[in-house]
Scaffold this motif. Sequence first.
Motif, PDB file in Angstrom:
ATOM      1  N   SER A 154     -12.118 -11.548  -6.832  1.00  0.00           N
ATOM      2  CA  SER A 154     -11.470 -10.283  -7.495  1.00  0.00           C
ATOM      3  C   SER A 154     -11.609  -9.079  -6.965  1.00  0.00           C
ATOM      4  O   SER A 154     -12.732  -8.551  -6.874  1.00  0.00           O
ATOM      5  N   ILE A 192      -7.802  -7.239 -12.529  1.00  0.00           N
ATOM      6  CA  ILE A 192      -7.370  -8.781 -12.014  1.00  0.00           C
ATOM      7  C   ILE A 192      -8.554  -9.739 -12.434  1.00  0.00           C
ATOM      8  O   ILE A 192      -8.104 -10.760 -12.712  1.00  0.00           O
ATOM      9  N   VAL A 221      -4.321 -12.402  -3.787  1.00  0.00           N
ATOM     10  CA  VAL A 221      -4.357 -12.488  -5.348  1.00  0.00           C
ATOM     11  C   VAL A 221      -3.211 -13.105  -5.887  1.00  0.00           C
ATOM     12  O   VAL A 221      -3.620 -14.086  -6.953  1.00  0.00           O
ATOM     13  N   GLU A 254       2.179  -6.121  -0.872  1.00  0.00           N
ATOM     14  CA  GLU A 254       1.039  -5.110  -0.838  1.00  0.00           C
ATOM     15  C   GLU A 254       1.574  -3.815  -0.541  1.00  0.00           C
ATOM     16  O   GLU A 254       2.262  -3.797   0.560  1.00  0.00           O
ATOM     17  N   THR A 258       5.779  -9.534 -10.524  1.00  0.00           N
ATOM     18  CA  THR A 258       4.654  -9.080 -11.224  1.00  0.00           C
ATOM     19  C   THR A 258       3.959  -8.010 -10.176  1.00  0.00           C
ATOM     20  O   THR A 258       3.514  -8.274  -9.090  1.00  0.00           O
ATOM     21  N   PHE A 295       0.660  -5.717 -10.026  1.00  0.00           N
ATOM     22  CA  PHE A 295      -0.648  -5.392 -10.419  1.00  0.00           C
ATOM     23  C   PHE A 295      -0.945  -3.827  -9.543  1.00  0.00           C
ATOM     24  O   PHE A 295      -1.179  -3.852  -8.334  1.00  0.00           O
ATOM     25  N   TYR A 296      -1.166  -2.852 -10.389  1.00  0.00           N
ATOM     26  CA  TYR A 296      -1.377  -1.301  -9.956  1.00  0.00           C
ATOM     27  C   TYR A 296      -2.937  -1.302  -9.708  1.00  0.00           C
ATOM     28  O   TYR A 296      -3.857  -1.581 -10.416  1.00  0.00           O
ATOM     29  N   GLY A 297      -3.324  -0.304  -8.762  1.00  0.00           N
ATOM     30  CA  GLY A 297      -4.480  -0.066  -8.412  1.00  0.00           C
ATOM     31  C   GLY A 297      -5.142   1.093  -8.818  1.00  0.00           C
ATOM     32  O   GLY A 297      -4.348   1.885  -9.849  1.00  0.00           O
ATOM     33  N   HIS A 310       0.545  -5.175 -14.733  1.00  0.00           N
ATOM     34  CA  HIS A 310      -0.766  -5.385 -15.424  1.00  0.00           C
ATOM     35  C   HIS A 310      -1.597  -4.413 -14.424  1.00  0.00           C
ATOM     36  O   HIS A 310      -1.450  -4.019 -13.308  1.00  0.00           O
ATOM     37  N   GLU A 311      -2.547  -3.843 -15.051  1.00  0.00           N
ATOM     38  CA  GLU A 311      -3.734  -3.122 -14.371  1.00  0.00           C
ATOM     39  C   GLU A 311      -4.508  -3.944 -13.797  1.00  0.00           C
ATOM     40  O   GLU A 311      -5.197  -4.817 -14.030  1.00  0.00           O
ATOM     41  N   GLY A 312      -4.281  -3.697 -12.285  1.00  0.00           N
ATOM     42  CA  GLY A 312      -5.315  -4.461 -11.353  1.00  0.00           C
ATOM     43  C   GLY A 312      -6.671  -3.899 -11.018  1.00  0.00           C
ATOM     44  O   GLY A 312      -7.794  -4.695 -11.062  1.00  0.00           O
ATOM     45  N   GLN A 335      -7.592  -2.539  -8.410  1.00  0.00           N
ATOM     46  CA  GLN A 335      -8.101  -2.802  -7.188  1.00  0.00           C
ATOM     47  C   GLN A 335      -8.049  -1.288  -6.135  1.00  0.00           C
ATOM     48  O   GLN A 335      -7.324  -0.430  -6.546  1.00  0.00           O
TER      49      GLN A 335
END
Length: 563
Positions: free
Chosen positions: A354, A359, A429, A463, A518, A520-522, A549-551, A553
């Motif tokens: 991950s 994540i 991911v 991405e 979906t 996933f923010y960095g 979702h809070e990723g 990354q």
Amino acid sequence: MTDNRVSPAQESEVRVVDKLEVGGQELKKYVQASLNWLKTNQQIVNSLNVFPVPDGDTGTNMVLTMQAAYNEIANSTEENIGKMAHAVAQGALMGARGNSGVILSQLWRGFARALDNLEKMNVDILIRALHEARNTAYKGVVRPVEGTILTVAKDVDIAAEKARVETANLKSILEKIVAAADDSVKRTPELLPVLKQAGVVDSGGKGLFYILEGILRYTQNQSLDTPIGAVQTIAALDMAQAMEEIEPGQDYEVVVDFQPASPLDLDSFYRDLSEMGTSIQVGEGDGMYRMHIHVPTDNRYKPIDYTMKLGTISKIAIENLMLQTGGVKSMAQKMAQVKLTPIEPGQIAVVAVSPGNGISQIFASLGANAIVSGGQTMNPSTEEILHGFEDLPTDQIIILPNNKNIILAAQTASAVSVKKVAVIPSRSVPQGLSAILRFDPEGDFDAVVNEMTSAVNDVVTGEITTATRTVELNGVQAHQGEIIALLNGTLITSTTNLDEACFNLLSQAKVEDYERITFFYGDNIEKSEVDRIIEAVTEKYPEHEVEVHEGGQSHYHFIIAIE
């Protein structure tokens, strides 16, 4: 600065390569020399990235692999070259990171196999070892691609065979194979069109060239100086990582953008800054430099005054690190909060790689029994992946690499484990999350592996990141600093606007044919900006289920799953 030049007193020791045979201690010196020279040129290798994304880490991966190889023999007094070579190969195997590092470890493995228990190495044995290195590396890759490090290894092998007709001198052979490696690297764009399109040579092949050239330079008493630091692109500066590495007594973070009045002497620049503080990073773009440093309170203005003498300052930022970190947990603390699914003997365990804490939390909630930190710019080693599951109380393991550059290291970990291990070829991911949704810890191992593997292609991966250099690929002109979008790993758009990049990606992904999006923010984007973009996406696609979702990354504003 480390000075690896050889003194006259050591010359006779070094020139042993002029003799007909060399032993274990000579090999040790050559491994150290190749490591030092590769370190010196690490950023050059890193810069040879096809895509303008912040994962140009081939040089770093190869350096860390070679460092692990040398660490294995650093204190060895072994004279037997076969035993020394096997130790080097073992260190490289466990320290291998990324595809380039794994292939490098296979080259060492084949090399060591040809030297098995031999006391000395002569020209004929060297040629046999290079041939075995080539064969082992090719066999270690399911679908070998020409125009890569494999091709360079092959051309080195061929050159050594031809040179043997002319000489029995190891040094002469070495000169010829280094020249062959150089020529081979230059030809890689003709063999791999994507390299030619991007205007670069193969990074792994270039790294292998530096490894061989380092040995040659050592035998010629040439400098192998390792710089104190190196310059990278401004976009590639990892401020988040610097925040994780704050040392005691470093109270302020200072960032200065400036344009030097004359060419910047990087070695002197790093040397002077190192007397003021730590966590020094330097980025460059279009003649503009960004300097980052952590300093104690008394030194907080010194980097500014010093940089002002070098040229024109355009921007200054000073932050109190103690205030910044007061409410921020370390990565280790964050990982400790991830609630992993317990595993019972006899069950199947799943290990997920991950790139971010958010994540990791999601993988854990879906049944992951172990998490290995890693992703773009931070590929875990074979040993780190192995440690992720070796202590689990079961002998059935499934690994989700979740990155194309981690799959080989995961497969290597599976090969050296005594447990029954399968690697799902998840290249992102979203693919890993799609696979783990099919995970059944109580199921038949082979059936579960097949089910999870089939799920990998059920999702489209998007991405969004920042271009680290200017390049034209796939008909897309990307400029350094622009926002770029990749669809299933292919560059599809470059723009100055984050919203536009997101909507271009969704459009080209034909999102209307799917049901769920979906995000996933960095860690490099504000939550308010995330909320604004998600609201806009929801308005444009009202019939879709849109999740966020809070990723956590690094580098990537968004990782997007489209299902």
